[in-house]
Design a protein around this motif. Structure first.
Motif, PDB file in Angstrom:
ATOM      1  N   THR A  51      62.963  46.900  89.227  1.00  0.00           N
ATOM      2  CA  THR A  51      63.356  48.244  88.801  1.00  0.00           C
ATOM      3  C   THR A  51      62.116  49.035  88.386  1.00  0.00           C
ATOM      4  OG1 THR A  51      65.399  47.284  87.912  1.00  0.00           O
ATOM      5  CG2 THR A  51      64.925  49.573  87.340  1.00  0.00           C
ATOM      6  N   ARG A  52      61.249  48.377  87.635  1.00  0.00           N
ATOM      7  CA  ARG A  52      60.062  49.064  87.122  1.00  0.00           C
ATOM      8  C   ARG A  52      59.164  49.538  88.251  1.00  0.00           C
ATOM      9  NH1 ARG A  52      56.341  45.445  83.489  1.00  0.00           N
ATOM     10  NH2 ARG A  52      58.237  45.261  82.271  1.00  0.00           N
ATOM     11  N   GLU A  53      58.961  48.685  89.247  1.00  0.00           N
ATOM     12  CA  GLU A  53      58.045  49.012  90.333  1.00  0.00           C
ATOM     13  C   GLU A  53      58.762  49.696  91.499  1.00  0.00           C
ATOM     14  OE1 GLU A  53      55.079  48.539  89.445  1.00  0.00           O
ATOM     15  OE2 GLU A  53      55.352  47.112  87.806  1.00  0.00           O
ATOM     16  N   SER A  54      60.043  50.002  91.296  1.00  0.00           N
ATOM     17  CA  SER A  54      60.845  50.634  92.351  1.00  0.00           C
ATOM     18  C   SER A  54      60.774  49.860  93.663  1.00  0.00           C
ATOM     19  CB  SER A  54      60.409  52.092  92.583  1.00  0.00           C
ATOM     20  OG  SER A  54      60.533  52.823  91.405  1.00  0.00           O
ATOM     21  N   ALA A  89      68.371  41.848  99.229  1.00  0.00           N
ATOM     22  CA  ALA A  89      69.403  41.388  98.306  1.00  0.00           C
ATOM     23  C   ALA A  89      68.939  41.692  96.893  1.00  0.00           C
ATOM     24  CB  ALA A  89      69.620  39.887  98.469  1.00  0.00           C
ATOM     25  N   PRO A  90      69.453  42.758  96.272  1.00  0.00           N
ATOM     26  CA  PRO A  90      68.962  43.116  94.940  1.00  0.00           C
ATOM     27  C   PRO A  90      69.286  42.010  93.928  1.00  0.00           C
ATOM     28  CG  PRO A  90      70.864  44.458  95.534  1.00  0.00           C
ATOM     29  CD  PRO A  90      70.533  43.642  96.739  1.00  0.00           C
ATOM     30  N   VAL A  91      68.345  41.791  93.016  1.00  0.00           N
ATOM     31  CA  VAL A  91      68.509  40.750  92.008  1.00  0.00           C
ATOM     32  C   VAL A  91      68.936  41.401  90.705  1.00  0.00           C
ATOM     33  CG1 VAL A  91      67.321  38.977  90.676  1.00  0.00           C
ATOM     34  CG2 VAL A  91      66.775  39.295  93.103  1.00  0.00           C
ATOM     35  N   ALA A  92      70.016  40.913  90.107  1.00  0.00           N
ATOM     36  CA  ALA A  92      70.488  41.444  88.829  1.00  0.00           C
ATOM     37  C   ALA A  92      70.065  40.511  87.706  1.00  0.00           C
ATOM     38  CB  ALA A  92      72.011  41.581  88.843  1.00  0.00           C
ATOM     39  N   GLY A  99      64.724  32.930  86.722  1.00  0.00           N
ATOM     40  CA  GLY A  99      63.875  34.016  87.223  1.00  0.00           C
ATOM     41  C   GLY A  99      64.559  35.347  87.455  1.00  0.00           C
ATOM     42  N   GLU A 100      65.905  35.378  87.374  1.00  0.00           N
ATOM     43  CA  GLU A 100      66.587  36.630  87.734  1.00  0.00           C
ATOM     44  C   GLU A 100      66.214  37.801  86.825  1.00  0.00           C
ATOM     45  OE1 GLU A 100      70.435  34.429  87.937  1.00  0.00           O
ATOM     46  OE2 GLU A 100      68.683  33.299  88.598  1.00  0.00           O
ATOM     47  N   HIS A 101      66.191  37.563  85.513  1.00  0.00           N
ATOM     48  CA  HIS A 101      65.895  38.696  84.620  1.00  0.00           C
ATOM     49  C   HIS A 101      64.507  39.275  84.908  1.00  0.00           C
ATOM     50  CE1 HIS A 101      65.925  41.349  81.187  1.00  0.00           C
ATOM     51  NE2 HIS A 101      64.734  40.887  80.853  1.00  0.00           N
ATOM     52  N   GLY A 102      63.531  38.407  85.040  1.00  0.00           N
ATOM     53  CA  GLY A 102      62.170  38.863  85.307  1.00  0.00           C
ATOM     54  C   GLY A 102      62.085  39.686  86.580  1.00  0.00           C
ATOM     55  N   VAL A 103      62.695  39.186  87.639  1.00  0.00           N
ATOM     56  CA  VAL A 103      62.646  39.907  88.917  1.00  0.00           C
ATOM     57  C   VAL A 103      63.410  41.226  88.823  1.00  0.00           C
ATOM     58  CG1 VAL A 103      63.394  39.855  91.332  1.00  0.00           C
ATOM     59  CG2 VAL A 103      62.207  37.880  90.346  1.00  0.00           C
ATOM     60  N   ALA A 104      64.554  41.209  88.134  1.00  0.00           N
ATOM     61  CA  ALA A 104      65.357  42.440  88.029  1.00  0.00           C
ATOM     62  C   ALA A 104      64.571  43.537  87.318  1.00  0.00           C
ATOM     63  CB  ALA A 104      66.660  42.153  87.276  1.00  0.00           C
ATOM     64  N   VAL A 105      63.907  43.203  86.219  1.00  0.00           N
ATOM     65  CA  VAL A 105      63.156  44.217  85.473  1.00  0.00           C
ATOM     66  C   VAL A 105      61.939  44.676  86.261  1.00  0.00           C
ATOM     67  CG1 VAL A 105      61.810  44.678  83.388  1.00  0.00           C
ATOM     68  CG2 VAL A 105      63.966  43.416  83.230  1.00  0.00           C
ATOM     69  N   PHE A 152      68.054  48.608  83.814  1.00  0.00           N
ATOM     70  CA  PHE A 152      67.608  47.831  84.980  1.00  0.00           C
ATOM     71  C   PHE A 152      68.817  47.164  85.614  1.00  0.00           C
ATOM     72  CE2 PHE A 152      66.991  45.651  80.929  1.00  0.00           C
ATOM     73  CZ  PHE A 152      67.823  44.552  81.083  1.00  0.00           C
ATOM     74  N   ALA A 153      68.611  46.610  86.794  1.00  0.00           N
ATOM     75  CA  ALA A 153      69.731  45.993  87.515  1.00  0.00           C
ATOM     76  C   ALA A 153      70.353  44.877  86.674  1.00  0.00           C
ATOM     77  CB  ALA A 153      69.234  45.441  88.856  1.00  0.00           C
ATOM     78  N   GLY A 154      71.632  45.031  86.359  1.00  0.00           N
ATOM     79  CA  GLY A 154      72.340  43.968  85.632  1.00  0.00           C
ATOM     80  C   GLY A 154      72.335  44.114  84.132  1.00  0.00           C
ATOM     81  N   GLY A 155      71.648  45.134  83.597  1.00  0.00           N
ATOM     82  CA  GLY A 155      71.639  45.252  82.138  1.00  0.00           C
ATOM     83  C   GLY A 155      70.817  46.423  81.650  1.00  0.00           C
ATOM     84  N   ASP A 156      70.595  46.455  80.351  1.00  0.00           N
ATOM     85  CA  ASP A 156      69.794  47.502  79.719  1.00  0.00           C
ATOM     86  C   ASP A 156      69.318  46.997  78.363  1.00  0.00           C
ATOM     87  OD1 ASP A 156      71.906  47.972  77.731  1.00  0.00           O
ATOM     88  OD2 ASP A 156      72.992  48.922  79.371  1.00  0.00           O
ATOM     89  N   LEU A 157      68.466  47.811  77.733  1.00  0.00           N
ATOM     90  CA  LEU A 157      67.940  47.425  76.416  1.00  0.00           C
ATOM     91  C   LEU A 157      69.055  47.102  75.420  1.00  0.00           C
ATOM     92  CD1 LEU A 157      65.292  47.528  74.476  1.00  0.00           C
ATOM     93  CD2 LEU A 157      66.191  49.740  73.806  1.00  0.00           C
ATOM     94  N   GLY A 158      70.169  47.822  75.520  1.00  0.00           N
ATOM     95  CA  GLY A 158      71.242  47.659  74.542  1.00  0.00           C
ATOM     96  C   GLY A 158      71.870  46.279  74.578  1.00  0.00           C
TER      97      GLY A 158
END
Lengths: 336, 336
Positions: free
Chosen positions: A181-184, A189-192, A172-178, A62-68
């Motif tokens: 990405t999930r809902e395309s 202004a993309p949120v990371a 709120g950034e993590h929630g919005v970023a995921v 997702f924007a700004g990160g991943d599961l890892g």
């Protein structure tokens, strides 16, 4: 499935993917467990901290990160919130049959980079494989062990009336970023995601505070700031009063919340902390937070008060006052 | 899904299922992490051990055990195989939406009972919920932390030519128990899993052996004795010669292997260990094993020899000799 059966294919997967990326002297022997000498601050009156987190975030990238990196940051932060210095991680992978090896390598490299950056070693691990349709790509459960130095006593039950609430930055950034990405969803202004390891910030705060004045620290992940504050109120048997206008929210996050009908107070964060601090130490701790790269936007957001009902209340921007309840109803699944 | 969203339903699930069953003074504060004072043997020159295991066994309940007790025994044993006394466990649950609460309670109670019996505390945990079809009922990843007392040095790389291999009892029961439950096979004599915590047996063996004479200990779980011995041979850079006739196998396990076309050497065990011991200590360690309830059938099964090819070889019952290779080809998935 062969990679999970414990034979030669398993050994190859471990050697070629995990051992290579995570390489460190504690992991290298390749035994069932890792053996570590106790660090000096443990021998000098310190205590051990152990925390764990399962990670099932969807999508995996997702924007700004991943599961890892999330699997490292999430557990490092849980250890750090006890006032501890994180040292070692275990990592348990549950892979779905057919999960692309390239994606696994990308996640593992991200974990390795996050661990290196945080100064923690992934010392032991395990991999299982389940059939297609019995998992979802990759789940990772991590457990962290660290050391609380002598004299540090941080915990959810320590908040007292009169204490001050400090927040390390915008929420709120993590929630919005995921979710986006999930809902395309495409925002102007993309949120990371804010995913980050917070133990350096924690150490700076503790160094600036007289002993015992940092009462509680917590990272408002799943359930967001609203849920985290209710947990603290319940554990400490106190009430909390927030000032909505003081809580930083990025404009893009605010816009996304309006669009999606979400309350930013319940959105997950992965690189923020809220601290309850004695009033006499609040200025010094706040200054230390602002001097740290992960706390530049730190602010005072409220106070602790006596309240037998253990309510979290908030002065709204419009001059009213409302209860900030536990999250219930519409959940935001698989946010971390 | 609500139970995994981090709000009130999550808190209720944690309170009513996990906190109640696992209750102990370290878990009770309900913080992000548990805080533990270091035990005396760590302060007196001991070292920490950390090991983890993900558990995805299918079915969740099988003859002689279930996912819950397995998640405790598996990780306790990984810690114990380093010569350590296991102390604390973390537990990370990944639940599939719709998994019956009654089954979860049954698994959790089984975990709690296994932990109590093993004398370890489940000090911290996490729960996530994934959508139907993205998981399989319940997965549990556990990490264990323990202490190796001063002077104990056990590891997979320590085997030397001339050392003796000791096995604590009959092999293959866990694998047959899970497979027969999964495939709904009914044997005349049902086979129960051998799942058990082995740290008591380990302590008895170490107490009977002069320092440094117990070189390697390992529990032959996934991949079985054949894979475990190949791992030891690889790590230590030695060869191993087994005597097939000396390896105990229950008649019902032997019958099941014949029926299913399985090699008992590759079947999982969850309550057995194999040890590599210096020749001068072998008799004393074997006697200590036989005096313990989990080692009553302990036997010498082979020796370590110099071998640059690191082969595991076996004198067969019929007078021949064969290579015991790494497990490859047909895997036995989700056995633990």
């Amino acid at each position: 499935m062969n990679h999970g059966a414990g034979g030669r294919a398993s050994a190859q997967l471990v050697d070629e993917v995990f051992a290579r990326a995570f390489d460190n002297p504690l992991l290298r022997p390749g035994n069932d467990g890792a053996v570590m000498a106790p660090p000096p601050d443990l021998l000098e009156g310190g205590r051990l901290v152990m925390a764990c987190d399962g990670h099932v975030v969807s999508p995996l990238f997702f924007a700004g990160g991943d599961l890892g990196c999330l699997a490292v940051h999430g557990t490092v932060n849980d250890v750090a919130m006890m006032g501890a210095r994180p040292l070692w991680l275990s990592a348990s992978f549950i892979l779905e049959e057919g999960f692309p090896l390239a994606d696994l390598k990308r996640l593992v490299d991200s974990m390795a980079a996050a661990a290196r950056e945080a100064g923690v070693a992934i010392v032991t691990g395990d991999t299982k494989v389940v059939e297609q349709g019995k998992g979802d790509g990759c789940f990772v459960a991590t457990t962290g062990v660290g050391v609380v130095p002598r004299g540090v006593d941080v915990g959810g039950a320590n908040a007292r009336p009169g204490d001050v609430l400090l927040l390390s930055g915008s929420i709120g950034e993590h929630g919005v970023a995921v979710l986006s990405t999930r809902e395309s969803l495409a925002f102007d202004a993309p949120v990371a995601s804010d995913t980050a390891a917070l133990h350096g910030l924690v150490a700076a705060m503790l160094a600036a505070a007289p002993p015992g004045t940092v009462r509680v620290m917590r990272d408002p992940t799943r359930g967001g700031l609203g849920t985290t504050l209710n947990e603290i109120a319940r554990q400490s048997g106190v009430g909390i009063v927030l000032d909505e206008a003081s809580i930083p929210v990025q404009p893009a996050v605010e816009a996304a919340c309006e669009l999606l009908g979400l309350d930013v107070l319940y959105l997950a964060n992965e690189g923020k902390l809220v601290a309850v601090v004695a009033p006499e130490a609040a200025d010094a701790v706040l200054a230390a937070m602002r001097a740290h790269p992960l706390g530049g936007q730190a602010v005072k957001i409220g106070t602790v008060q006596a309240d037998e009902h253990r309510f979290v209340q908030m002065h709204t921007r419009f001059g009213g006052k409302r209860i900030v309840d536990w999250l219930s109803g519409e959940p935001l699944p698989r946010i971390c």
